[in-house]
Design a protein around this motif. Structure first.
Motif, mmCIF file in Angstrom:
data_model
loop_
_atom_site.group_PDB
_atom_site.id
_atom_site.type_symbol
_atom_site.label_atom_id
_atom_site.label_comp_id
_atom_site.label_asym_id
_atom_site.label_seq_id
_atom_site.Cartn_x
_atom_site.Cartn_y
_atom_site.Cartn_z
ATOM 1 N N HIS A 82 0.872 -1.182 0.000
ATOM 2 C CA HIS A 82 0.000 0.000 0.000
ATOM 3 C C HIS A 82 0.906 1.228 0.000
ATOM 4 C CE1 HIS A 82 -2.444 -3.215 1.515
ATOM 5 N NE2 HIS A 82 -3.536 -2.496 1.383
ATOM 6 N N GLY A 83 0.975 1.899 -1.137
ATOM 7 C CA GLY A 83 1.869 3.057 -1.238
ATOM 8 C C GLY A 83 3.185 2.641 -1.857
ATOM 9 N N GLU A 84 3.723 3.537 -2.686
ATOM 10 C CA GLU A 84 4.950 3.219 -3.430
ATOM 11 C C GLU A 84 6.148 3.055 -2.492
ATOM 12 O OE1 GLU A 84 5.909 6.692 -5.724
ATOM 13 O OE2 GLU A 84 6.220 7.858 -3.914
ATOM 14 N N PRO A 92 10.378 1.807 10.365
ATOM 15 C CA PRO A 92 9.310 1.882 11.356
ATOM 16 C C PRO A 92 8.446 3.138 11.184
ATOM 17 C CG PRO A 92 11.421 1.392 12.391
ATOM 18 C CD PRO A 92 11.707 1.744 10.984
ATOM 19 N N HIS A 93 7.174 2.977 11.604
ATOM 20 C CA HIS A 93 6.263 4.125 11.627
ATOM 21 C C HIS A 93 6.049 4.565 13.078
ATOM 22 C CE1 HIS A 93 5.220 4.140 7.425
ATOM 23 N NE2 HIS A 93 5.041 2.819 7.464
ATOM 24 N N LEU A 94 5.881 5.870 13.231
ATOM 25 C CA LEU A 94 5.633 6.440 14.558
ATOM 26 C C LEU A 94 4.252 7.078 14.572
ATOM 27 C CD1 LEU A 94 8.693 6.038 14.858
ATOM 28 C CD2 LEU A 94 8.887 8.379 15.671
ATOM 29 N N ILE A 108 -3.151 -4.833 6.731
ATOM 30 C CA ILE A 108 -4.291 -4.471 7.575
ATOM 31 C C ILE A 108 -5.467 -4.179 6.635
ATOM 32 C CG2 ILE A 108 -5.149 -2.859 9.340
ATOM 33 C CD1 ILE A 108 -2.730 -4.755 10.151
ATOM 34 N N GLU A 109 -6.429 -5.101 6.636
ATOM 35 C CA GLU A 109 -7.499 -5.001 5.636
ATOM 36 C C GLU A 109 -8.494 -3.884 5.935
ATOM 37 O OE1 GLU A 109 -8.860 -9.041 5.572
ATOM 38 O OE2 GLU A 109 -7.111 -9.688 4.411
ATOM 39 N N ASP A 130 -0.902 1.052 4.858
ATOM 40 C CA ASP A 130 -1.903 0.496 5.774
ATOM 41 C C ASP A 130 -1.313 0.420 7.182
ATOM 42 O OD1 ASP A 130 -0.040 -1.397 4.843
ATOM 43 O OD2 ASP A 130 -1.368 -3.083 5.257
ATOM 44 N N SER A 131 0.017 0.204 7.250
ATOM 45 C CA SER A 131 0.682 -0.061 8.544
ATOM 46 C C SER A 131 0.629 1.126 9.494
ATOM 47 C CB SER A 131 2.148 -0.428 8.315
ATOM 48 O OG SER A 131 2.264 -1.456 7.376
#
Ligand code: M6R
Length: 599
Positions: A82-84, A92-94, A108-109, A130-131
């Motif tokens: 999801h996303g280039e 990591p995402h914050l 994550i549907e 999505d993450s």
């Protein structure tokens, strides 16, 4: 698919994480990142592209006198869904408040719904993934919970889809929390610290002591130890396991690519797998009136070969279905059906779903799996392990050969149980299997010839693989191997089908690889070869000699049903050398992942 590693311990987490990510490269990725917790804040570096780019960025921070370091951290290689591929979309995402950091493998549907809800509360998203809903949701719940453990459980209860997750929180600088559902995660225990990882090679330099996390289990890691819980917050006991294979067996050992090393290992792998078949679990085939084999990609091709073997030896009809189709077809199966799942990784999302469908319909499930501790290995009714060891190249070779061998052995066993072969025939078939490793070894004498011929093939726009009967089944694998690593368009056809349409594509400078091992069908495939040769095709012949062929690779004699184990080695070497001569990234072909853990 994405790769995760997390470390908490006495050492600096950054080099450990980067090194671990390198061992997960085989899973396929297009960006990477690392986050460490230090002095109450996260230092995060994320970079599109290969790990080398991430390393340069890490070094730059060191040169700018702001090196990133810390004793706990999480790292990730991302395979874009999801996303280039971009720095922003890398993990990591914050969360917005930079309190919680997360790495995620899976999909994550319901992320659209979750994202919209969080956005309506003023939460601003930084990525298209999505993450990212996971750390954002976690920070949102953390406000009320004020406790990472409870927050993780609450977040997991809201997620639909699949995930392996690692969490860190600025308020708990002594803890990493992991949870998983439908994606693999292992926990490693070493003398200097503890790990979370998507796969064993990521931690093997530090430890061979691991736990396999099951779905809906949480692991709470501190540098002193690990505790496991279920989502009702009950403590659970898990057995630690010792990994018996070494890092060396997962390294290149002097070969230019893992793929070549893995091709060359096949005689040994066949021997080991054969030895393992002696301890296969007992299965009473007389209980079943249907056999269905289901799998994806090469594992599916192994199933297509196996259909010929089972039907010939057991005289039982066998169906072979792509797992991605089987799972949605409302298959006509019941407790009298045996569903055989074939998977190297044991984590292929469609094959897992097919297994669960089969079980729900009351069928028995028998899996042929390479990775011990994988989801399929744990959930199936009977598990037969291939002894291929870690397979690093994305394009499977040795695991495919090991799958064939287990399927052959199973077919012989079932045929004997069904009284379709005599004890003498059983003995003779087994002797043929035992002779295969040496015959594969003998085939390597043709490596240079195959290499030279392959070098002359890099200009082809299209290559066709033809065969009849079991040769057609293995042509499917030859074609898949070629296209996935050389990016040359290719198709496999049953020789008899050519005249029904495909022959229209044959013109000057088309290469046709003709596999011809079935003596009784030699004249038939010969006539197909003549038909394409007279229309200008060049012919590479594997097995029998055709007058029109520009090259012939003969095969050692074996039982007709077992010839795929020999012809496939020639096909693997051919594909390998075509791709090598094109200078391609053979072990990590574009757009592909080793283990397809998302649908
Ligand atoms: O891990 P699995 O055997 O379930 O994987 C199935 C396919 O994804 C896999 O065989 C794929 O086709 C390989 N790239 C083939 O080389």
């Amino acid at each position: 698919m994405c790769g995760i590693i997390g470390y908490i311990g006495n050492e600096d987490a950054v080099p450990i994480i980067v090194e671990g990510l390198k061992k997960l490269e085989y899973r396929g990725y297009d960006s990477a990142g690392v986050a460490v917790l230090n002095d109450g804040r996260f230092d995060v570096i994320k970079k599109k592209g290969r790990l080398a780019a991430l390393e340069v960025e890490i070094q730059n921070t060191a040169q700018n006198a702001t090196p990133i370091h810390g004793h706990l951290g999480i790292g990730h290689t991302r395979w874009a869904t999801h996303g280039e591929p971009s720095n922003e979309n890398a993990h990591p995402h914050l969360g917005n408040q930079e309190k919680i950091a997360v790495v995620h493998n899976g999909i994550i549907e319901n992320y659209h719904t979750l994202r919209a809800r969080l956005q309506s509360k003023g939460i601003v998203f930084q990525s298209e993934t999505d993450s990212e809903v996971i750390p954002q949701l976690a920070e949102y719940y953390y406000e009320a919970e004020n406790n990472l453990f409870d927050t993780v459980i609450k977040v997991a209860s809201r997620l639909e889809g699949s995930y392996a997750l690692g969490f860190m929180c600025v308020d708990t600088p002594d803890t990493i929390i992991a949870i998983k559902k439908d994606n693999p995660l292992i926990i490693g225990v070493s003398e200097h610290g503890n790990f979370i990882a998507s796969d064993i090679p990521a931690v093997l330099k530090h430890t061979n002591q691991v736990y396999y996390l099951n779905d809906n289990e949480l692991a709470v890691l501190t540098k002193e130890g690990i505790t496991f819980y279920d989502t009702d917050k009950e403590r659970i006991h898990k057995e630690i396991e010792t990994i018996t294979w070494s890092m060396e067996s997962a390294e290149k050992g002097g070969y230019e690519h893992f793929m070549l090393k893995e091709i060359m290992e096949q005689p040994m792998i066949l021997k080991n797998t054969l030895a393992k078949t002696l301890s296969q679990p007992p299965v009473d085939i007389t209980r079943f009136n249907r056999i269905i084999i289901t799998a994806c990609g090469s594992a599916y091709n192994a199933g297509v070969v196996a259909r010929y073997v089972f039907e010939k030896l057991c005289r039982t009809p066998v169906e072979v279905e792509l797992a991605s189709e089987f799972r949605y077809k409302d298959a006509i199966i019941d407790e009298k059906s045996l569903v055989i799942l074939v998977s190297q990784s044991g984590e292929t999302a469609d094959t897992i779903a097919a297994m669960r469908e089969a079980k729900a319909a009351g069928a028995s499930t028998l899996a042929i799996v390479n990775v011990v501790g994988s989801t399929i290995a744990k959930e199936c009714d009977y598990c037969f392990f291939t002894a291929a060891g870690p397979e690093i190249a994305v394009a499977t070779t040795k695991a495919f050969s090991a799958q064939l061998l287990v399927l052959y052995s199973l077919a012989i066993r079932f045929a004997a149980q069904l009284n379709k072969i005599s004890p003498a025939e059983e003995k003779s078939l087994r002797a043929e299997l035992e002779a295969l490793p040496d015959k594969v070894n003998a085939l390597f004498a043709h490596t240079e010839e195959i290499q030279k011929y392959a070098a002359s093939c890099i200009g082809y726009k299209s290559i066709f693989f033809i065969g009849r009967n079991i040769d057609y089944a293995i042509a499917l694998e030859g074609s898949l191997k070629l296209k996935e690593i050389s990016y040359i368009h290719s198709e496999a056809y049953a020789g008899g089908e050519l005249k029904h349409g495909t022959i229209a594509l044959i013109e000057e400078n088309t290469l046709v690889v003709a596999i011809s091992t079935c003596k009784r069908l030699e004249a038939k495939i010969m006539s197909n070869v003549e038909q394409v040769a007279s229309r200008g095709a060049n012919i590479l012949s594997i097995g029998a000699r055709h007058a029109t062929a520009s090259a012939v690779i003969p095969l050692p004699e074996t039982h007709e049903l077992f010839t795929p184990s020999l012809s496939v080695v020639v096909l693997q070497l051919f594909s390998y050398y075509v791709a090598a001569n094109k200078g391609l990234d053979i072990d990590k072909p574009r757009n592909l992942a080793k283990s397809v853990t998302v649908e």
